[in-house]
Design an enzyme around this catalytic site. Sequence first.
Site, PDB file in Angstrom:
ATOM      1  N   SER A   1     -22.179 -11.309 -17.354  1.00 12.35           N
ATOM      2  CA  SER A   1     -22.321 -12.761 -17.515  1.00 12.35           C
ATOM      3  C   SER A   1     -21.292 -13.574 -16.748  1.00 12.35           C
ATOM      4  CB  SER A   1     -22.242 -13.123 -19.005  1.00 12.35           C
ATOM      5  OG  SER A   1     -23.363 -12.608 -19.697  1.00 12.35           O
TER       6      SER A   1
ATOM      7  N   GLU B   1      36.635  14.404   5.666  1.00 12.81           N
ATOM      8  CA  GLU B   1      35.975  15.032   6.803  1.00 12.81           C
ATOM      9  C   GLU B   1      36.849  15.201   8.050  1.00 12.81           C
ATOM     10  OE1 GLU B   1      32.582  16.174   7.035  1.00 12.81           O
ATOM     11  OE2 GLU B   1      32.893  16.068   4.875  1.00 12.81           O
TER      12      GLU B   1
END
Length: 682
Positions: A364, A89
């Site tokens: 139950s 860069e």
Amino acid sequence: MKLKKVLRVLLNILFWGFTLGIAALAVLVFIYGNDLPDYKKLATYAPPVATRLYASDGSLLIEYAEERRVFIDYNDLPPQLVNAFIAAEDQNFWTHPGIDIQGITRALINNGLHMLGFDARFSGASTITQQVAKNFFLTSERTISRKIKEAILALRLERTFSKEHILTLYMNQIYLGARAYGVGSAALMYFNKPVSELTLSECAFLAALPKAPNNRDKAVERRNYVLNRMVEEEYITPADAAVAAAEPLNINSGFTAQMEEDFQYFAEEVRRQLLESLGRETLYNQGLYIKTTIVPEFQHAASAALNRELDRYNENRGPDEPRLQGAIIAMNPHTGRVVAMSGGRSFKESSFNRATQAMRQIGSTIKPFVYLAALERGTSPESLILDAPIVGWREDNTLWKPENYDKKFLGDIPLRYALETSRNVPAVRMVQSLGIENAIEVAQRFGVYPDKLQNINLSLALGSGETTLQRLVQGYSAFVNGGYVIQPKLVDYIEDRYGKVLNGNTTELIEWQPDLLPPEKISDAQPLSDPQSLYQMVSILQGTVERGTGKQARVPGHTIAGKTGTTNDVKDIWFVGFSKNLIAGVYLGFDMPAPLGRGAGSHMAARVFADFMKTALAGEKNQPFSVPDGLTFMRVNRMSGASVTDDPNGTIITEAFKPGQHPNPAPKKTQKQSGPVVGGVF
């Protein structure tokens, strides 16, 4: 003479050119320099950082972020990674003042040659400092005014900050694709590793991304270009570049797409809770470190056990719709730490969490709370209940005629036997004897049902009420933890980006050990029930697994207690069970309630439980349930509740009696009750 004149002319041109250049620059600074952002705030750079969710063993689960970013200080950046970005860069980064005249000249020449058809690479002239100025303060519009502002800001940044600080800003702000901002996040997203572990090849790949972050078709070509640039700048040798170029790029596409499927229901539940308590800005942008309670080994086992049962059922049905769904949740009953959670067959198919969001009738599984109400009132586990037909019992406009699952009636049977085998008619008689409100009150007290219920009726006391699997497991936890309501806990602690613990006065952290042992003190609150009644219930639920309806939940070598549950027409099936230090609940059913069909039942949920617990308890020593003081243990006949000396034939069990309780008298040899009992008696 002519040469002197030429030189004089050239010097004049250079002088006036330089003077005009300085004047032009001064004019530009005067025009644009007074309307620039406050760049000095970058001295305290604190970017939005991704929040990260970790399992109890420290492994990463998922990130929450609008911009994925992991801040990396300059001192923690690997030199090869820094060199790769500079070579790619801004080769003169360490020497230029913010703008690179040499780079601008080189770019003009290369771009001119490229446009004329020569073999020259098209390049830009923006320095890393200029990119920092643009990324933080300016737009990406291609205008002369923006480039001028960018240059002025770059010059000012260089005068204000060190090169290292500018590079830190750049390396943490640059967009590198896959919603990753900065090299720290990109390293995790592409390679699932921190920057400190990146290879030279991977460093070069990341440095190639700023030019085209979302295009990986030429990833190898661009990586190799960066490697060549690093050779040209003498950061690496040609031999280093050759080795790196030969390394395959194993980009971690699976991690970037999504986290592992097994953990998604849990992670989404954490996200929902924290979004409500912390707010979106804090959760998504403040870089939190969230240590959760989930145990990866347990989570994998829970998901696998649930999916095996669902697949078995769905495959037997063939292509018929709908498909059976379900949920499983496991936690420490003493601390509430959730160690496993799965809310369905597949999060990709349905994100609805059936462990925490699905309200279903519990059948139950309500019975232990009803029977505990009787034990609290002094009823013995061996007290006899009449299992005989009931007729003529009305509630409002409803005529009740309860039946047992086997369509049979056994006459007088002990309370323990009635619950272990989950017989319905004795449960109805128990509710009638206690009173409906008293029968349902324990379930409310233990958190299964809300404190305030409308229309309290018989069916509610027998399991028609709706709740979630999480609340049901929470209620059962109180049986084994001494009678305390423990809120399910998904997160152990949260740190901010600076390591400070949120909502805490200390940064001292106490790590939970994998043995799941409870803390010394659970709560300052009073227990929900007395310890003797709680132990009697735990003992009965242990019998349910050993010789009752929960046999499918047995785990060889371990003491397990639990209860099955099935609603009318087998629309919802349940099992909740526990060892001394681990509890798990399983729910199976269709999302739109419908009968599961012939052969389906609570044994399916119990099988999922056992499958999971075999993994969770593997390697653990068996730990029997704690016994409170004051109980007397005696051997009795399972069917009569009489002492073994009075009734030695049949199955003999050990019963726990409170002071004043004792076995039943020897049974008289009479035939079992077969006729109807109007209204019913206890």
